[in-house]
Design a protein around this motif. Structure first.
Motif, short mmCIF file in Angstrom:
data_model
loop_
_atom_site.label_atom_id
_atom_site.label_comp_id
_atom_site.label_asym_id
_atom_site.label_seq_id
_atom_site.Cartn_x
_atom_site.Cartn_y
_atom_site.Cartn_z
N UNK A 72 0.83 -1.21 0.00
CA UNK A 72 0.00 0.00 0.00
C UNK A 72 0.87 1.26 0.00
N UNK A 73 1.93 1.27 0.77
CA UNK A 73 2.84 2.43 0.80
C UNK A 73 3.47 2.65 -0.58
N UNK A 74 3.85 1.57 -1.23
CA UNK A 74 4.42 1.64 -2.59
C UNK A 74 3.39 2.19 -3.57
N UNK A 75 2.16 1.70 -3.47
CA UNK A 75 1.07 2.21 -4.32
C UNK A 75 0.85 3.71 -4.08
N UNK A 76 0.88 4.12 -2.83
CA UNK A 76 0.69 5.54 -2.51
C UNK A 76 1.76 6.40 -3.19
N UNK A 77 3.00 5.94 -3.12
CA UNK A 77 4.10 6.69 -3.73
C UNK A 77 3.90 6.82 -5.24
N UNK A 78 3.50 5.72 -5.88
CA UNK A 78 3.27 5.74 -7.32
C UNK A 78 2.04 6.58 -7.67
N UNK A 79 1.00 6.50 -6.84
CA UNK A 79 -0.23 7.25 -7.11
C UNK A 79 -0.04 8.76 -6.99
N UNK A 80 1.03 9.19 -6.38
CA UNK A 80 1.29 10.62 -6.28
C UNK A 80 1.46 11.25 -7.67
N UNK A 81 1.77 10.44 -8.68
CA UNK A 81 1.94 10.93 -10.05
C UNK A 81 0.61 11.08 -10.80
N UNK A 82 -0.47 10.56 -10.21
CA UNK A 82 -1.77 10.53 -10.87
C UNK A 82 -2.52 11.84 -10.63
N UNK A 83 -3.03 12.42 -11.72
CA UNK A 83 -3.78 13.67 -11.59
C UNK A 83 -5.28 13.49 -11.80
N UNK A 84 -5.68 12.44 -12.50
CA UNK A 84 -7.09 12.15 -12.78
C UNK A 84 -7.27 10.64 -12.77
#
Length: 193
Positions: free
Chosen positions: A33-45
């Motif tokens: 989940x922490x890894x997903x959070x870090x990657x999701x920081x790049x998502x804008x929509x």
């Protein structure tokens, strides 16, 4: 200019839910989940199909309570902070903030949305992602492979689709989950059955 990315969590045999519709075996642990959070920081929509949106809308309030973990709090803030588009011909309305409902998937409109986006646009839900993959809109495919074989259910990729891919990243978690990220090579879908 943005990039459309399909991200899914699935079984080793390629399913996001088993034949009974269960997917509890794919729930990310704290490390994933922490890894997903870090990657999701790049998502804008975020773009969602109806079924995935119905699962994800819990994040409208989840992670806000005093007993929430740090990864839950972070993901909840990310989820609530992003615009979301839900594609459904059956939902009467959407009940979360920063969310709009579209009755049909229009590849030209999605292409414009992605081109105008800052950062990544994520697309979730195998049926919706299938439309985007077939339309040649997806630039990157990412899968978190859970260490389980479920024997059938909802496939994470559509039948008959052929894509040429290049492995860009791989990461193994202590739980046995493996993250795989592929660039979709130019030329779009080919050889569909």
């Amino acid at each position: 200019m943005g990039q459309l990315v399909y991200v899914s969590i699935g079984s080793l045999d390629g399913f996001v839910a088993d034949t009974d519709g269960n997917f509890d075996w794919s729930a990310p642990d704290e490390e994933v989940h922490a890894y997903l959070n870090e990657r999701d920081a790049q998502v804008s929509v975020e773009l969602y199909g109806r079924r995935l949106y119905e699962v994800m809308q819990v994040w409208e309030t989840y992670g806000t309570g005093p007993d929430a973990t740090e990864v839950e709090r972070v993901y909840g803030e990310q989820w609530r902070g992003r615009p979301k588009v839900v594609y459904s011909s059956t939902l009467a309305s959407v009940g979360t903030a920063r969310t709009r409902l579209e009755r049909r998937f229009d590849p030209r409109a999605v292409r414009r949305l992605v081109e105008e986006a800052e950062g990544q646009v994520s697309i979730g839900g195998p049926e919706l992602a299938g439309h985007a993959l077939r339309a040649g809109l997806v630039a990157r495919v990412e899968c978190y492979v859970a260490p389980v074989v479920v024997g059938g259910g909802t496939p994470w990729l559509p039948a008959g689709l052929h894509l040429d891919l290049r492995l860009e990243e791989e990461y193994r978690f202590s739980s046995g989950v493996v993250h795989l990220a592929y660039e979709v090579l130019p030329g779009g879908p080919a050889g569909e059955a």
